[in-house]
Structures are given as structure tokens and as C-alpha cells.
Design a protein around this motif. Structure first.
Motif, mmCIF file in Angstrom:
data_model
loop_
_atom_site.group_PDB
_atom_site.id
_atom_site.type_symbol
_atom_site.label_atom_id
_atom_site.label_comp_id
_atom_site.label_asym_id
_atom_site.label_seq_id
_atom_site.Cartn_x
_atom_site.Cartn_y
_atom_site.Cartn_z
ATOM 1 N N ASP A 90 5.765 -63.921 3.138
ATOM 2 C CA ASP A 90 6.724 -62.905 3.552
ATOM 3 C C ASP A 90 7.347 -62.177 2.363
ATOM 4 N N ARG A 91 6.989 -62.543 1.146
ATOM 5 C CA ARG A 91 7.639 -61.960 -0.030
ATOM 6 C C ARG A 91 7.428 -60.453 -0.108
ATOM 7 N N MET A 92 6.197 -60.007 0.173
ATOM 8 C CA MET A 92 5.907 -58.578 0.082
ATOM 9 C C MET A 92 6.674 -57.811 1.151
ATOM 10 N N ASP A 93 6.703 -58.343 2.375
ATOM 11 C CA ASP A 93 7.466 -57.700 3.448
ATOM 12 C C ASP A 93 8.943 -57.598 3.067
ATOM 13 N N PHE A 94 9.479 -58.701 2.559
ATOM 14 C CA PHE A 94 10.889 -58.734 2.178
ATOM 15 C C PHE A 94 11.177 -57.720 1.074
ATOM 16 N N THR A 95 10.300 -57.671 0.074
ATOM 17 C CA THR A 95 10.495 -56.744 -1.043
ATOM 18 C C THR A 95 10.492 -55.306 -0.560
ATOM 19 N N ILE A 96 9.542 -54.953 0.290
ATOM 20 C CA ILE A 96 9.463 -53.580 0.801
ATOM 21 C C ILE A 96 10.683 -53.249 1.643
ATOM 22 N N GLN A 97 11.058 -54.149 2.529
ATOM 23 C CA GLN A 97 12.216 -53.904 3.394
ATOM 24 C C GLN A 97 13.471 -53.641 2.576
ATOM 25 N N LYS A 98 13.747 -54.506 1.630
ATOM 26 C CA LYS A 98 14.991 -54.375 0.861
ATOM 27 C C LYS A 98 14.931 -53.223 -0.141
ATOM 28 N N ALA A 99 13.748 -52.958 -0.683
ATOM 29 C CA ALA A 99 13.616 -51.824 -1.600
ATOM 30 C C ALA A 99 13.923 -50.517 -0.874
ATOM 31 N N VAL A 100 13.469 -50.406 0.375
ATOM 32 C CA VAL A 100 13.780 -49.210 1.171
ATOM 33 C C VAL A 100 15.279 -49.130 1.428
ATOM 34 N N GLU A 101 15.898 -50.241 1.766
ATOM 35 C CA GLU A 101 17.355 -50.245 1.971
ATOM 36 C C GLU A 101 18.091 -49.821 0.708
ATOM 37 N N LEU A 102 17.535 -50.156 -0.452
ATOM 38 C CA LEU A 102 18.174 -49.826 -1.724
ATOM 39 C C LEU A 102 17.865 -48.402 -2.187
ATOM 40 N N GLY A 103 16.985 -47.696 -1.482
ATOM 41 C CA GLY A 103 16.828 -46.273 -1.742
ATOM 42 C C GLY A 103 15.580 -45.812 -2.452
ATOM 43 N N VAL A 104 14.536 -46.664 -2.587
ATOM 44 C CA VAL A 104 13.333 -46.198 -3.271
ATOM 45 C C VAL A 104 12.671 -45.079 -2.477
ATOM 46 N N ASN A 133 5.204 -49.780 8.501
ATOM 47 C CA ASN A 133 6.087 -50.075 9.637
ATOM 48 C C ASN A 133 7.329 -50.842 9.190
ATOM 49 N N ILE A 134 7.164 -51.713 8.199
ATOM 50 C CA ILE A 134 8.323 -52.406 7.623
ATOM 51 C C ILE A 134 9.289 -51.385 7.034
ATOM 52 N N ALA A 135 8.759 -50.393 6.315
ATOM 53 C CA ALA A 135 9.595 -49.348 5.713
ATOM 54 C C ALA A 135 10.316 -48.532 6.789
ATOM 55 N N ILE A 136 9.602 -48.215 7.862
ATOM 56 C CA ILE A 136 10.213 -47.462 8.964
ATOM 57 C C ILE A 136 11.360 -48.254 9.585
ATOM 58 N N SER A 137 11.132 -49.538 9.838
ATOM 59 C CA SER A 137 12.187 -50.380 10.420
ATOM 60 C C SER A 137 13.400 -50.458 9.503
ATOM 61 N N ALA A 138 13.155 -50.519 8.194
ATOM 62 C CA ALA A 138 14.266 -50.556 7.238
ATOM 63 C C ALA A 138 15.052 -49.243 7.268
ATOM 64 N N CYS A 139 14.374 -48.135 7.479
ATOM 65 C CA CYS A 139 15.066 -46.845 7.608
ATOM 66 C C CYS A 139 15.899 -46.807 8.883
ATOM 67 N N GLU A 140 15.358 -47.323 9.975
ATOM 68 C CA GLU A 140 16.104 -47.375 11.224
ATOM 69 C C GLU A 140 17.403 -48.150 11.039
ATOM 70 N N GLN A 141 17.316 -49.282 10.335
ATOM 71 C CA GLN A 141 18.483 -50.142 10.154
ATOM 72 C C GLN A 141 19.479 -49.560 9.173
ATOM 73 N N SER A 142 18.980 -48.972 8.075
ATOM 74 C CA SER A 142 19.863 -48.567 6.976
ATOM 75 C C SER A 142 20.427 -47.157 7.125
ATOM 76 N N GLY A 143 19.931 -46.417 8.098
ATOM 77 C CA GLY A 143 20.449 -45.078 8.319
ATOM 78 C C GLY A 143 19.749 -43.986 7.533
ATOM 79 N N ARG A 144 18.678 -44.325 6.826
ATOM 80 C CA ARG A 144 17.941 -43.304 6.088
ATOM 81 C C ARG A 144 17.161 -42.415 7.054
ATOM 82 N N ALA A 145 17.157 -41.118 6.772
ATOM 83 C CA ALA A 145 16.407 -40.170 7.595
ATOM 84 C C ALA A 145 15.186 -39.645 6.861
ATOM 85 N N TYR A 146 14.921 -40.192 5.685
ATOM 86 C CA TYR A 146 13.685 -39.949 4.947
ATOM 87 C C TYR A 146 12.926 -41.263 4.899
#
Length: 244
Positions: A90-104, A133-146
Motif C-alpha cells: 500500500d506504500r505507493m497508494d499512500f504516497t500518491i494519495q498524500k502527495a495529491v493532498e499536499l498539492g503536487v 483513481n487514487i489521485a481523483i479520490s484524494a482530490c474529492e477529499q481535499s477539495g482540489r478542483a485540478y
């Protein structure tokens, strides 16, 4: 209240009727138990939130009408591309999810010599879709519209050959020849952050990256796991140069 915000690849415009994706429809009806008349927010990656009302719910489909659009202003001022060696479990999923939340802005998975996971072409395609899809879900949660783009996996050598260092600030976590992040002038262009997998990058890969103008940095005296290293570096950049 649950986050009633869903991604759609559809074009969104005032008054348009939009059918939610299969996964979004299932989440809206089965998990959130929404009904006709309930309000939701849709986004498609164009930097706007679209306020919508559910108009029709069937067994396998949900339709909404677009009522209004609001531009979202929460993107980081930093243009960060995370060049992440593929990690296992799950490390790669976790990294992608949190990196998106942090704004990459973009994520480039790379196969490295010490990556435990080795992907065939077919598996790489499926994993890329999963990571997107992980990145999309992270955008849904974090409020990003990009929506950041998760690119198809490649080797470090191939990626470097297609991405010359012009107009980019390149950073590598590596204690040899390292400086602190605060010693690097604030970038005005793209930041490319290279992170190794569980065993780190090989010396050959480090030498290759260094020859392509990657600057080694150090984040304290402790050894960080691959997922911790990526997220700590991104957070440090946001604190030093971004919007933290």
C-alpha cells in the motif's frame, strides 16, 4: 456531514444534465444514501466546483443538474512533479494519495533497480489507472478542483532522456553531497522531486540523476521510509516556498 463531492470526466455547464460515474453513483446512493433533490458538488479538473442537484436515481445510474459554478483557488503556487520509484504493498497508494493532498501537480512512477514490484506492460497499465483513481479520490477529499496526472511508469534513464533539465529545479534525497532545502533559492519553475523505493536508489541511479542536474538534499539525520521521505520533502517545500 460526509463530503458530497464527486469527480466526473464530463463537460460541465450551467443547466446541463450530468450522469455520475458508476463508482460515484454507487457511493452516492449506497454509502451516502442520497435521494432526488439532494445537493452535491461535481468537478472535472477545470479548476471549478459545480453545485448540482440530483434529479434522477435509478438502480445503476444517478443524474444531476448543474446549478452554478465557483472557481476554486486552493492550488499550490509550487509546480511539483513527484518522480517516485515504485514501492510495494500500500506504500505507493499512500504516497500518491498524500502527495495529491499536499498539492503536487504531476506524479511520475519509475521502475528502479531496488523496486520490489516489477510490472509487465499490462500490469503497468492497470496500476496507472488505479493510481489515477487514487489521485481523483484524494482530490474529492481535499477539495482540489485540478486533478494531477499520474503518468505511465518508465525507467529513470528513459524519463531523464525525455525530460531535459532546462526550466526545472531538480531535487534528490541523498546524504552524499547534500545541502539543506533552505539553501536552494525559491524555484520559479517546475520542481522535480526524485524519491527512491524501499531500498533507496542505487549508486548508479544517483550518479545518473546527479549528472542530470539533480541536487542532493538532506532532511535531518534520520533515515526515512520511501513514503515518509516523499511526503516530508513535499511538506518542507510547501513550508519553505509554498502556501503552508
Amino acid at each position: 456531514m460526509a463530503n458530497l463531492r464527486f469527480y466526473t470526466p464530463s463537460t460541465l455547464a450551467l443547466g446541463a444534465l450530468v450522469q455520475l460515474s458508476e463508482s460515484a453513483a454507487a457511493h452516492a446512493t449506497r454509502a451516502l444514501r442520497l435521494n432526488v433533490g439532494d445537493d452535491v458538488v461535481l468537478f472535472n479538473g477545470d479548476s471549478f466546483n459545480y453545485s448540482c442537484t440530483l434529479t434522477d436515481i435509478k438502480k445503476n445510474s444517478v443524474t444531476a443538474i448543474v446549478n452554478s459554478a465557483t472557481e476554486v483557488h486552493n492550488e499550490s503556487p509550487l509546480n511539483i512533479t513527484l518522480v517516485q520509484a515504485i514501492s510495494s504493498g500500500d506504500r505507493m497508494d499512500f504516497t500518491i494519495q498524500k502527495a495529491v493532498e499536499l498539492g503536487v501537480k504531476n506524479i511520475q512512477p519509475i521502475s528502479s533497480k531496488r523496486s520490489v514490484v516489477k510490472l509487465s506492460a499490462e500490469r503497468a497499465e492497470k496500476r496507472t489507472e488505479h493510481w489515477q483513481n487514487i489521485a481523483i479520490s484524494a482530490c474529492e477529499q481535499s477539495g482540489r478542483a485540478y486533478v494531477p496526472n499520474v503518468l505511465a511508469p518508465t525507467s529513470l534513464e528513459q524519463w531523464l532522456s525525455k525530460n531535459p533539465s532546462a526550466n526545472s529545479t531538480r531535487i534528490l534525497l541523498n546524504p552524499i553531497g547534500a545541502i539543506r532545502l533552505t539553501e536552494i533559492p525559491k524555484p520559479t519553475d517546475e520542481i522535480q522531486l526524485l524519491i527512491g523505493a524501499e531500498g533507496g536508489l542505487s549508486q548508479e541511479e544517483i550518479d545518473l540523476a546527479t549528472s542530470h542536474h539533480f541536487q542532493s538534499i538532506v532532511l535531518g539525520p534520520r533515515i526515512l521510509r520511501t513514503e515518509t521521505a516523499a511526503l516530508t520533502a513535499i511538506a518542507a517545500m510547501q513550508l519553505a516556498w509554498g502556501d503552508f
